[in-house]
Design a protein around this motif. Structure first.
Motif, PDB file in Angstrom:
ATOM      1  N   LYS A  66       0.926  -1.185  -0.040  1.00  0.00           N
ATOM      2  CA  LYS A  66      -0.059   0.055  -0.019  1.00  0.00           C
ATOM      3  C   LYS A  66       0.758   1.355   0.142  1.00  0.00           C
ATOM      4  CE  LYS A  66      -4.572  -1.477   1.700  1.00  0.00           C
ATOM      5  NZ  LYS A  66      -5.606  -1.336   2.530  1.00  0.00           N
ATOM      6  N   SER A  69       2.152   1.744  -3.444  1.00  0.00           N
ATOM      7  CA  SER A  69       1.221   2.198  -4.391  1.00  0.00           C
ATOM      8  C   SER A  69       0.539   3.560  -4.080  1.00  0.00           C
ATOM      9  CB  SER A  69      -0.178   1.160  -4.356  1.00  0.00           C
ATOM     10  OG  SER A  69      -0.523   0.615  -3.365  1.00  0.00           O
ATOM     11  N   GLY A  70       1.089   4.052  -3.229  1.00  0.00           N
ATOM     12  CA  GLY A  70       0.590   5.489  -2.828  1.00  0.00           C
ATOM     13  C   GLY A  70      -0.622   5.528  -1.938  1.00  0.00           C
ATOM     14  N   LEU A  71      -1.267   4.444  -1.157  1.00  0.00           N
ATOM     15  CA  LEU A  71      -2.207   4.491  -0.513  1.00  0.00           C
ATOM     16  C   LEU A  71      -1.930   4.958   1.030  1.00  0.00           C
ATOM     17  CD1 LEU A  71      -4.214   1.382  -1.938  1.00  0.00           C
ATOM     18  CD2 LEU A  71      -4.853   3.849  -2.028  1.00  0.00           C
ATOM     19  N   LEU A  94       0.160   7.514 -10.818  1.00  0.00           N
ATOM     20  CA  LEU A  94      -1.118   6.631 -10.770  1.00  0.00           C
ATOM     21  C   LEU A  94      -1.308   5.987 -12.176  1.00  0.00           C
ATOM     22  CD1 LEU A  94      -3.159   8.878  -8.599  1.00  0.00           C
ATOM     23  CD2 LEU A  94      -2.215   6.795  -7.974  1.00  0.00           C
ATOM     24  N   LYS A  95      -0.983   6.440 -13.224  1.00  0.00           N
ATOM     25  CA  LYS A  95      -1.032   6.076 -14.484  1.00  0.00           C
ATOM     26  C   LYS A  95      -0.241   4.624 -14.809  1.00  0.00           C
ATOM     27  CE  LYS A  95      -3.616   9.571 -17.106  1.00  0.00           C
ATOM     28  NZ  LYS A  95      -3.452  10.499 -18.206  1.00  0.00           N
ATOM     29  N   VAL A  97       0.824   2.583 -12.232  1.00  0.00           N
ATOM     30  CA  VAL A  97       0.662   1.395 -11.483  1.00  0.00           C
ATOM     31  C   VAL A  97      -0.416   0.766 -11.354  1.00  0.00           C
ATOM     32  CG1 VAL A  97       3.059   2.419 -10.139  1.00  0.00           C
ATOM     33  CG2 VAL A  97       0.405   2.887  -9.409  1.00  0.00           C
ATOM     34  N   MET A  98      -0.629  -0.344 -10.791  1.00  0.00           N
ATOM     35  CA  MET A  98      -2.074  -0.802 -10.457  1.00  0.00           C
ATOM     36  C   MET A  98      -1.900  -1.698  -9.413  1.00  0.00           C
ATOM     37  SD  MET A  98      -5.121  -0.196 -11.484  1.00  0.00           S
ATOM     38  CE  MET A  98      -6.638  -1.035 -10.291  1.00  0.00           C
ATOM     39  N   LEU A  99      -2.974  -1.788  -8.686  1.00  0.00           N
ATOM     40  CA  LEU A  99      -2.843  -2.703  -7.315  1.00  0.00           C
ATOM     41  C   LEU A  99      -4.093  -3.639  -7.475  1.00  0.00           C
ATOM     42  CD1 LEU A  99      -2.134  -3.659  -4.443  1.00  0.00           C
ATOM     43  CD2 LEU A  99      -3.401  -1.673  -3.663  1.00  0.00           C
ATOM     44  N   MET A 101      -6.321  -6.668  -5.750  1.00  0.00           N
ATOM     45  CA  MET A 101      -6.635  -7.285  -4.384  1.00  0.00           C
ATOM     46  C   MET A 101      -7.463  -8.319  -4.763  1.00  0.00           C
ATOM     47  SD  MET A 101      -6.728  -3.976  -2.229  1.00  0.00           S
ATOM     48  CE  MET A 101      -7.505  -2.545  -2.924  1.00  0.00           C
ATOM     49  N   TYR A 124      -8.467   6.521 -17.302  1.00  0.00           N
ATOM     50  CA  TYR A 124      -6.784   6.567 -17.466  1.00  0.00           C
ATOM     51  C   TYR A 124      -6.579   7.328 -18.726  1.00  0.00           C
ATOM     52  CZ  TYR A 124      -5.900   3.433 -13.473  1.00  0.00           C
ATOM     53  OH  TYR A 124      -6.074   2.957 -12.239  1.00  0.00           O
TER      54      TYR A 124
END
Lengths: 332, 269
Positions: A66, A69-71, A94-95, A97-99, A101, A124
């Motif tokens: 997290k 991913s910047g959360l 943000l463009k 990366v992706m998380l 879950m 996006y």
């Protein structure tokens, strides 16, 4: 691509006292304690690497993901993902990366996955032509077929997860964080997901970090593993070297054509299991060839395999060793 | 095109995609339309019936005749449609997002999180109430024996905008609380109960309550002022006050939202 140095994440949490009286008192005056979810870890990941994060529950794996991913904001330390400070949550970052879950979903529940894809395309800012091409590829690779046009609520867990992955990849992220992506899936669906993730990495050169409790995921996908326990790094290196370090012994699986005495087997190595027609031995690497020739000469062997110890056992032993080391340190 | 212009167009496109998804969803449940139509009429009757009772044996109450008070009821219904159709569905979903942890997906998107959560879901069938409120406005004009003026309609349109911004801001403030307390149901009930008082002209309430409903919780801005605009008797300072209140509440709501997000991502620790 990813560099993490001296990363710490400490949470200040309310200490919940037992009993009604103490609970009432805590309404007026609270005691707080600091939980060190991540406590000073450092590692670097090169572009295109596939790295597995291993650790028991509460080890700090998801917290680290997290932060990457910047959360979550780190409490201390320096974290960079492709040159960006994740917590600044810049649009350019943000463009990239992706998380994903496994236990949570972003698909719109009452609408077909195609609508979530369209929404992600707009969010996006993916050009129409690129979107069409990516979706075509994803549909083919994940064998989505008509699934994308059925309401999400009518899909099985495995079908939903395939669509989740597709939704996450519409913008072709350069860095993919996968948190338990195969959780709850049956064995064949797990294999489909693993194959796809590996292929995505190979074809796009995306960097990939995976956490999973299924060791088969890690073994199939991650040549390198980072082991985190109680917020600290306890191993960073290749999976093979981890197995060699923790469990250098080999597993010898003997398929037997007739009955054998346990004593005969014990003379070759440690007996892990013995059942009708099959015995599993643990033999030190150095004595392996001798044990094999003795087994072939003295036992009714019809077939045999030599393997590494199961990864679950290796990891479990690693965790218990680091726990023991911490306890010894605390006592000293 | 300037960077700001591009961003504006991008967000407009995003809004279009979100509205499209909501319309698709609404079309899947066309039964809602069939139920919501008659319900909207019933709701209008329920909203008007207290007026019929109050005005049974008097012509004017606190400076409002029955025909004039109908406009306040009409605005109450119109804003109910705005809240239930455009604000409420998205923002109640935020509470769920916070509880389930799926807000992470929103925060990972390269677009303003407040915009994304606020435009996530619309309920087009609630727009039935708009037609019903138009019917009530017509009834009001027929009762009064005159029509609207162009200036009155322009002022009313401006006040519809300020009222929507105010209601949205009050909702964002409520939702921001969801980051600190797990259950915000009580807050949303409180919000609904307070909003219910907006069905009456503000002068119906005794002095202290009138002050609270005008200056502290701006209910008068929501329904009384627009009704006065349509009746052609809105004071200029009230229009200005409504615009200032809308701007102040939206700034406050934005600040509260940002603070709550910072708390969610533990920026403070």
């Amino acid at each position: 691509m990813i560099s993490v140095h001296g990363l710490k994440k400490h949470f200040r949490v309310h200490k919940r006292p037992p009993g009604l009286k103490a609970a009432v008192a805590s309404l007026f005056s609270r005691e707080y304690t600091t939980v060190k979810a991540v406590d000073g870890i450092s590692f670097d990941i090169r572009p295109g690497e596939r790295v597995g994060f291993l650790g028991p529950n509460g080890a700090g794996k998801t917290t680290t993901l997290k932060i990457l991913s910047g959360l979550l904001y780190p409490s201390e330390g320096d974290v960079r993902v492709d040159g960006h400070l994740p917590q600044a949550r810049e649009e350019a970052f943000l463009k990239k990366v992706m998380l994903v879950m496994g236990q949570k979903q972003q698909l719109l529940w009452d609408l077909p996955p195609a609508e979530t894809f369209e929404l992600n395309r707009a969010v996006y800012d993916v050009p129409r032509e690129q979107f069409r091409k990516t979706l075509e590829e994803l549909t083919q690779l994940l064998e989505l077929g008509d699934l994308v046009n059925k309401p999400t609520r009518q899909l099985s867990l495995g079908e939903r997860m395939k669509c989740e992955l597709a939704a996450a990849l519409i913008h072709r992220p350069k860095v993919l964080f996968l948190d338990e992506p195969t959780i709850g899936l049956d064995v064949s669906m797990q294999m489909v997901m693993r194959d796809f993730i590996k292929r995505y990495n190979e074809e796009t050169g995306a960097t990939l970090i995976l956490t999973s409790h299924y060791m088969d995921d890690v073994a199939a996908l991650c040549p390198r593993v980072v082991v985190i326990d109680k917020g600290q790094l306890s191993y960073d290196g290749s999976l093979d070297a981890l197995v060699q370090r923790v469990r250098p012994e080999k597993r010898v699986v003997l398929h037997l054509g007739g009955p054998v005495e346990r004593q005969q087997l014990e003379s070759l190595g440690q007996v892990v299991s013995l059942e009708a027609g099959k015995a599993v031995l643990q033999v030190p690497q150095a004595g392996l060839s001798q044990a094999l020739s003795r087994a072939l000469a003295g036992l009714p062997v019809t077939d045999l395999n030599v393997e590494n110890a199961p990864l679950e056992e290796v990891v479990s032993e690693l965790f218990s060793r680091s726990r023991a080391a911490r306890e010894a340190e605390a006592q000293a | 095109m300037s960077g700001m212009g591009r961003q504006f167009l991008r967000y407009l496109r995003l809004l279009g995609v979100q509205v499209r998804a909501s319309v698709l969803l609404a079309l899947q449940y066309r039964g809602d339309f069939l139920v919501d139509g008659p319900l909207s009429l019933l709701w209008a009757l329920t909203a008007v019936s207290p007026l019929l009772v109050v005005y049974r044996d008097r012509a004017v109450l606190a400076g409002w005749s029955f025909g004039e008070a109908l406009f306040v009821t009409g605005w109450f219904l119109l804003l109910t449609a705005v809240v239930e159709g455009t604000i409420n569905p998205s923002l109640t979903a935020v509470v769920d997002h916070v509880r389930k942890g799926t807000l992470d997906f929103v925060l990972m998107k390269p677009a303003d999180a407040q915009f994304l959560v606020s435009t996530a879901k619309f309920e087009p069938w609630k727009m039935n109430h708009v037609l019903t409120s138009a019917g009530i406005f017509t009834w009001g004009f027929v009762t009064l024996g005159r029509g609207p003026t162009a200036l009155g309609l322009l002022q009313a349109a401006l006040l519809l905008l300020t009222a929507t911004v105010l209601l949205y801001s009050l909702w964002i403030l409520t939702v921001s609380a969801a980051f600190y307390v797990v259950k915000v149901d009580n807050l949303t009930y409180l919000f609904s109960s307070l909003f219910d008082a907006a069905r009456w002209p503000s002068s119906f309430f005794p002095g202290p309550l009138r002050f609270v409903f005008t200056a502290i919780i701006p209910l008068a801005v929501l329904t009384t002022f627009p009704a006065e605009a349509m009746l052609g008797r809105l004071e200029g300072r009230h229009l200005l006050g409504a615009m200032v209140a809308a701007a102040a509440f939206s700034a406050l709501a934005r600040a509260a939202w940002r603070r709550s997000l910072a708390q969610y991502t533990s920026a403070s620790s």
